[in-house]
Design an enzyme around this catalytic site. Structure first.
Site, PDB file in Angstrom:
ATOM      1  N   LYS A   1      -0.296 -47.759 -20.458  1.00 29.84           N
ATOM      2  CA  LYS A   1      -1.382 -48.554 -19.893  1.00 29.84           C
ATOM      3  C   LYS A   1      -1.092 -50.050 -19.917  1.00 29.84           C
ATOM      4  O   LYS A   1      -1.522 -50.784 -19.012  1.00 29.84           O
ATOM      5  CB  LYS A   1      -2.695 -48.264 -20.618  1.00 29.84           C
TER       6      LYS A   1
ATOM      7  N   ASN B   1      -5.364 -48.267 -16.097  1.00 30.66           N
ATOM      8  CA  ASN B   1      -5.286 -46.805 -16.148  1.00 30.66           C
ATOM      9  C   ASN B   1      -5.463 -46.145 -14.794  1.00 30.66           C
ATOM     10  O   ASN B   1      -5.420 -44.920 -14.691  1.00 30.66           O
ATOM     11  CB  ASN B   1      -6.320 -46.236 -17.139  1.00 30.66           C
TER      12      ASN B   1
ATOM     13  N   ASP C   1     -11.327 -46.893 -17.613  1.00 29.79           N
ATOM     14  CA  ASP C   1     -11.851 -46.570 -18.946  1.00 29.79           C
ATOM     15  C   ASP C   1     -13.086 -47.425 -19.219  1.00 29.79           C
ATOM     16  O   ASP C   1     -14.089 -46.940 -19.758  1.00 29.79           O
ATOM     17  CB  ASP C   1     -10.801 -46.860 -20.029  1.00 29.79           C
TER      18      ASP C   1
ATOM     19  N   ALA D   1     -10.229 -51.259 -32.528  1.00 27.41           N
ATOM     20  CA  ALA D   1      -9.725 -52.418 -31.782  1.00 27.41           C
ATOM     21  C   ALA D   1      -8.435 -52.092 -31.043  1.00 27.41           C
ATOM     22  O   ALA D   1      -7.674 -52.979 -30.701  1.00 27.41           O
ATOM     23  CB  ALA D   1      -9.508 -53.597 -32.735  1.00 27.41           C
TER      24      ALA D   1
ATOM     25  N   LYS E   1      -7.154 -57.092 -37.184  1.00 28.60           N
ATOM     26  CA  LYS E   1      -7.010 -56.635 -35.805  1.00 28.60           C
ATOM     27  C   LYS E   1      -8.326 -56.771 -35.055  1.00 28.60           C
ATOM     28  O   LYS E   1      -8.337 -57.105 -33.854  1.00 28.60           O
ATOM     29  CB  LYS E   1      -6.513 -55.187 -35.767  1.00 28.60           C
TER      30      LYS E   1
END
Length: 265
Positions: free
Chosen positions: A65, A85, A100, A124, A151
């Site tokens: 992706k 995607n 998505d 995340a 993150k």
């Protein structure tokens, strides 16, 4: 016959082929949906090859992706997310989208969830990024919780007004939240949840991106707390619906696609 497909590695588990082909059959579209499994480092090359071969559209899944974004002209939301995607080859250059993000929004809207107030996104990674940016684009205030707080901080720094936290902050974050989306894989392979059951309440709408099993422990806990629950198959369905409509220009036969998807679960 138009050829659509999915690139990923692995792709043998994908439910996209029966879902999309049910849509083609329902509308009498002469098309086929196939899967491609290029080597892990060849995502962009696979997009170029598909373009040369006349493939009409591609879905993209792990691990490609992020890799394919440089091989397409990404729309603004996909550019912000940093991942594509869905690719449409009908124009002069391949156009990339992130359905998505669209799928999460449509899944919530399908269940009459108002996309205002505060959303808590757990995770995340790639799915968390897509959902965080999508809900921000809808006007929600977004908070991000992740197993590793740094993150979450990194993602929050890219989403306007967002803050990052560790999972230990969920009790406080959810007290005043309106929407909770689990974007981790917790609950897929074990009967576990990343969210304390005691933090859930009846004013929440809870979407779990995990779709196997269809009823996760998080969703059971949420239902017991009186929350609105949305299983992950709805998000999978509506990302496919958005791709279908982008490629064909037709209104997707949602019921037929949903029936084929759920038959495969």
């Amino acid at each position: 016959m138009d050829i659509y497909g999915l690139i990923g590695n692995p792709v043998g588990h994908s439910l996209s082929p029966p879902m999309h082909e049910a849509g083609y059959e329902a509308l009498g579209i002469d098309a086929k949906y196939v899967t491609f499994e290029p080597p892990a480092a060849e995502g962009a090359a696979a997009v170029d090859a598909a373009d040369r071969l006349g493939v009409a559209g591609l879905n993209v899944t792990i691990p490609f992706k992020q890799d394919v974004i440089d091989a397409v002209e990404a729309d603004p939301l996909a550019e912000r997310i940093g991942a594509v995607n869905t690719i449409d080859f009908s124009g002069e250059t391949p156009r990339g989208y992130n359905t998505d993000a669209v799928g999460a929004v449509m899944a919530l809207e399908q269940h009459d969830v108002a996309l205002d107030g505060t959303a808590v996104v757990v995770g995340a990674g790639g799915a968390g990024r897509a959902v965080a940016f999508a809900l921000d684009a809808e006007g929600m205030s977004v908070e991000i919780a992740n197993r590793t707080a740094p993150k979450a901080d990194e993602l929050a720094a890219e989403v306007p007004g967002a803050s990052g936290y560790g999972l230990d902050a969920l009790d406080d974050l959810l007290a005043d939240a309106d929407v909770l989306v689990n974007c981790t894989s917790v609950g897929m392979d074990e009967d576990e949840t990343p969210v304390p059951a005691a933090a859930l309440h009846g004013d929440l709408a809870v979407l779990d991106a995990v779709y196997s099993p269809i009823e996760t422990r998080l969703l059971r806990d949420a239902a017991a707390a009186g929350a609105t629950t949305v299983d992950g198959a709805w998000m999978l369905l509506y990302q496919g619906v958005a791709a279908f409509e982008t490629w064909t220009g037709e209104s997707a036969p949602v019921d037929a696609m949903n029936e084929a998807l759920r038959a495969g679960l």
